[in-house]
Design a protein around this motif. Structure first.
Motif, PDB file in Angstrom:
ATOM      1  N   HIS A 107      63.083  74.186   8.291  1.00  0.00           N
ATOM      2  CA  HIS A 107      64.012  73.070   8.511  1.00  0.00           C
ATOM      3  C   HIS A 107      63.797  72.496   9.903  1.00  0.00           C
ATOM      4  O   HIS A 107      64.211  73.082  10.899  1.00  0.00           O
TER       5      HIS A 107
ATOM      6  N   HIS B  11      63.428  68.635  12.237  1.00  0.00           N
ATOM      7  CA  HIS B  11      63.562  67.170  12.276  1.00  0.00           C
ATOM      8  C   HIS B  11      62.663  66.588  13.364  1.00  0.00           C
ATOM      9  O   HIS B  11      63.149  66.017  14.336  1.00  0.00           O
TER      10      HIS B  11
ATOM     11  N   GLU C  15      68.972  67.394   3.516  1.00  0.00           N
ATOM     12  CA  GLU C  15      70.119  68.237   3.444  1.00  0.00           C
ATOM     13  C   GLU C  15      71.320  67.489   2.896  1.00  0.00           C
ATOM     14  O   GLU C  15      71.483  66.295   3.101  1.00  0.00           O
TER      15      GLU C  15
HETATM   16 NI    NI Z   1      69.154  69.609   9.717  1.00  0.00          NI
END
Ligand code: NI
Length: 256
Positions: free
Chosen positions: A6, A8, A92
């Motif tokens: 996970h 970004h 998400e």
């Molecule tokens: Ni996130």
């Protein structure tokens, strides 16, 4: 051989140096990443990264904080993107009771719609749960989310909640907080999660692990998360790395 499940690098905090950040992660032993998009801009960028790098996959979803902005057209767009060969999960998605931009009832409806979409397109889901553990579990049960399974991202709940999620076919993912000196709950929980259901992540640029707490997080630091969990479980680092990577490939349905 680590899998940051996970990240970004599609966030504006990496606007200037995303490629250098990705290169540092590779140097630190991060072999794969899942770049998570959560609104139209970050979704487009996540797909760009996945198209550019063979070791980067993407997830697409609608963040609960922005639930009020999601239209039916957006949901149809997510459905189209689900067919992209590098899209490995929807999310998400979930509930966030910390910020009050979107009312709870709207968050719940947008969450349910995305779970139903995931079942339709047959993809696992990535759950964002902030101060909403009980409602998350209730909705996952009501929507029979065990059919898709997925990931409890940056898990911060109790062992009891974790067990409910494990029962519904979810993996439990830990990030920076597991390294925080005063954070007892994620440490206690991580220690008890079965090895075959455990994942690691950074959630970069957020939640940087110790000793970078408060600074910009980056995927290279997933190594610090892996080291801490290996220590908590009292197993060799290499075993933790190997097992969490195998788990990530399993949940994202990637070939070995
Ligand atoms: Ni996130």
């Amino acid at each position: 051989m680590l899998f940051d499940t996970h990240v970004h690098v599609n966030a504006e905090q990496f606007e200037e140096d995303a490629s250098e950040t990705i290169e540092r992660a590779r140097q630190a032993g991060v072999s794969w990443m899942n770049v998570v998009g959560f609104d139209p801009v970050t979704i487009e960028k996540a797909l760009d990264f996945a198209d550019t790098y063979d070791f980067i996959y993407a997830s697409v979803g609608w963040h609960p904080v922005d639930a009020v902005d999601m239209t039916e057209e957006h949901l149809e767009w997510l459905e189209q993107l689900a067919a992209h060969p590098k899209v490995v999960a929807l999310g998400e998605m979930g509930l966030d009771y910390h910020w009050d931009k979107s009312p709870k009832e709207i968050q719940k409806e947008v969450f349910r719609k995305q779970i139903r979409l995931a079942k339709k397109v047959n993809l696992p889901i990535i759950i964002h749960d902030r101060e909403a553990h009980e409602d998350i579990v209730e909705i996952l049960k009501e929507e029979q989310a065990e059919e898709t399974g997925g990931i409890m991202h940056c898990f911060g709940g109790s062992l009891e909640i974790a067990k409910e999620c494990l029962d519904m076919n979810f993996y439990i993912s830990f990030g920076g907080p597991v390294t925080f000196k005063n954070a007892t709950l994620p440490k206690e929980t991580a220690k008890e999660i079965p090895m075959d259901r455990l994942l690691i992540e950074t959630d970069s640029p957020y939640l940087a692990p110790h000793p970078y707490r408060g600074k910009r997080n980056e995927p290279a630091y997933v190594k610090l998360v892996a080291e801490k969990i290996a220590e908590l479980k009292d197993i060799p680092y290499s075993q933790l790395a190997e097992q969490t990577t195998a788990n990530a490939k399993r949940v994202f349905r990637l070939a070995d």
